[in-house]
Design a protein around this motif. Structure first.
Motif, PDB file in Angstrom:
ATOM      1  N   LYS A 130      60.513  59.443 -10.489  1.00 23.95           N
ATOM      2  CA  LYS A 130      59.169  59.705 -10.631  1.00 23.95           C
ATOM      3  C   LYS A 130      58.461  58.838  -9.860  1.00 23.95           C
ATOM      4  N   LEU A 131      58.783  57.529  -9.646  1.00 20.58           N
ATOM      5  CA  LEU A 131      58.103  56.544  -8.706  1.00 20.58           C
ATOM      6  C   LEU A 131      58.602  56.893  -7.226  1.00 20.58           C
ATOM      7  N   VAL A 132      59.441  57.216  -7.050  1.00 20.13           N
ATOM      8  CA  VAL A 132      59.845  57.616  -5.651  1.00 20.13           C
ATOM      9  C   VAL A 132      58.768  58.586  -4.998  1.00 20.13           C
ATOM     10  N   GLU A 133      58.531  59.694  -6.008  1.00 21.40           N
ATOM     11  CA  GLU A 133      57.817  60.876  -5.975  1.00 21.40           C
ATOM     12  C   GLU A 133      56.470  60.455  -5.582  1.00 21.40           C
ATOM     13  N   TRP A 134      55.897  59.390  -6.580  1.00 14.35           N
ATOM     14  CA  TRP A 134      54.677  58.892  -6.433  1.00 14.35           C
ATOM     15  C   TRP A 134      54.451  58.170  -5.051  1.00 14.35           C
ATOM     16  N   ALA A 135      55.510  57.299  -4.561  1.00 15.35           N
ATOM     17  CA  ALA A 135      55.356  56.485  -3.418  1.00 15.35           C
ATOM     18  C   ALA A 135      55.166  57.670  -2.151  1.00 15.35           C
ATOM     19  N   ALA A 136      56.172  58.734  -2.198  1.00 16.53           N
ATOM     20  CA  ALA A 136      56.063  59.620  -1.150  1.00 16.53           C
ATOM     21  C   ALA A 136      54.770  60.483  -1.122  1.00 16.53           C
ATOM     22  N   ASN A 137      54.216  60.472  -2.201  1.00 12.02           N
ATOM     23  CA  ASN A 137      52.745  61.415  -2.298  1.00 12.02           C
ATOM     24  C   ASN A 137      51.631  60.603  -2.343  1.00 12.02           C
ATOM     25  N   ASN A 138      51.796  59.158  -1.955  1.00 11.65           N
ATOM     26  CA  ASN A 138      50.690  58.308  -2.120  1.00 11.65           C
ATOM     27  C   ASN A 138      50.540  57.364  -1.126  1.00 11.65           C
ATOM     28  N   SER A 139      51.256  57.498  -0.062  1.00  9.44           N
ATOM     29  CA  SER A 139      51.533  56.552   0.861  1.00  9.44           C
ATOM     30  C   SER A 139      51.248  57.095   2.397  1.00  9.44           C
TER      31      SER A 139
END
Ligand SMILES: Nc1ncnc2c1ncn2[C@@H]1O[C@H](COP(=O)(O)OP(=O)(O)OP(=O)(O)O)[C@@H](O)[C@H]1O
Ligand SMILES: Nc1nc2c(c(=O)[nH]1)N=C(CO)CN2
Ligand SMILES: [Mg+2]
Length: 250
Positions: free
Chosen positions: A214-223
């Motif tokens: 979830k955290l990697v997905e968040w990072a990929a979609n919010n940076s």
């Protein structure tokens, strides 16, 4: 990730896994004091290239490393999540940075550190003894915590070793992050569990890997960082799956 936002993730993770914030804080203070005594490096001391590969300890790590023999790895900063270090060393690849909570194969991690790998040591409620035992033996250590940051202990966001590699790379200005061995799912390797064979993850590990994904997905979609994935495990939403040949063209 911005600290106030991370703290919201952290609260949910504490509740899900039943960890105590106070234990994390005590461990971070221990690390802070040791680094004070043995010497500090800061994020400003770390230079990374535009292109980074983050190595997790999932089942696709070894096949990925075989493919990466056809890629000019000098073009990339190589960041290994803890136990993944052992697999890199087996292939004569020296990670530039190792992100660890000190539960990988420590001989390999100490060896790599002595040969130049910079260590990002994470203190949490479950590793205070390892922090006390190993940190004084290490050089070029940057300390991290998942709780409130201290003078020598940073919080870039992130929970497991693998997703913390990603948040570190973003904080240091990576333009591309390639995910390797970041399979998530329910299978762990002996690189992740040095005393065991490859096999099914226990319930706690399954939960940890869910948060990691979830955290990697968040990072990929919010940076602004572009993510690419050469791992062959679970699909990471919003991230392009590529093969190694693609990496020679970025
Ligand atoms: N299938 C997988 N098995 C193990 N690690 C994986 C997998 N997929 C991705 N990873 C990433 O690789 C990293 C490897 O580090 P390591 O196995 O030491 O985990 P860790 O974060 O210390 O967790 P634990 O507390 O279970 O040891 C993990 O943190 C995780 O983010
Ligand atoms: N308190 C606590 N924190 C953690 C733990 C853990 O087992 N306990 N495991 C992690 C995996 O990298 C990261 N953070
Ligand atoms: Mg670990």
């Amino acid at each position: 990730m911005e600290l106030t936002l991370w703290m919201q993730w952290y609260q949910l993770i504490l509740e899900d896994l039943g960890f105590k914030k106070e234990d994390d804080e005590l461990s971070a203070e221990t690390l802070n004091n040791i680094i004070d005594d043995y010497g500090v490096i800061t994020p400003q001391d770390i230079d990374i290239k535009d292109k980074v590969i983050v190595f997790g300890a999932g089942p696709s790590l070894k096949p990925n490393l075989a493919d990466l023999k056809h890629v000019d790895l000098d073009e990339f900063t190589l960041i290994a999540a803890d136990g993944a270090t052992t697999a890199l060393l087996e292939e004569d690849i020296m990670p530039d940075i190792i992100v660890t909570d000190l539960d990988g194969r420590m001989n390999d991690i100490i060896n790599a550190n002595q040969k130049g790998s910079l260590l990002v040591v994470h203190a949490h409620g479950n590793n205070r003894e390892q922090v006390e035992k190993y940190t004084p033996q290490l050089v070029n250590v940057l300390g991290t915590t998942q709780s409130r940051p201290l003078a020598n202990v940073y919080n870039f966001g992130g929970f497991t070793d693998g997703d913390r590699c990603v948040f570190l790379a973003i904080a240091l200005g990576a333009r591309f992050i390639v995910l390797s061995g970041m399979d998530f799912g329910k299978t762990v390797t002996h690189y992740s569990r040095p005393d065991q064979e490859d096999g099914p993850a226990d319930q706690v590990k399954v939960k940890k890997l869910k948060w990691a994904k979830k955290l990697v997905e968040w990072a990929a979609n919010n940076s602004d960082t572009e993510f690419l994935n050469i791992s062959s495990g679970e699909q990471v939403k919003g991230v392009l799956n590529v093969n190694y040949e693609y990496l020679n063209r970025i």
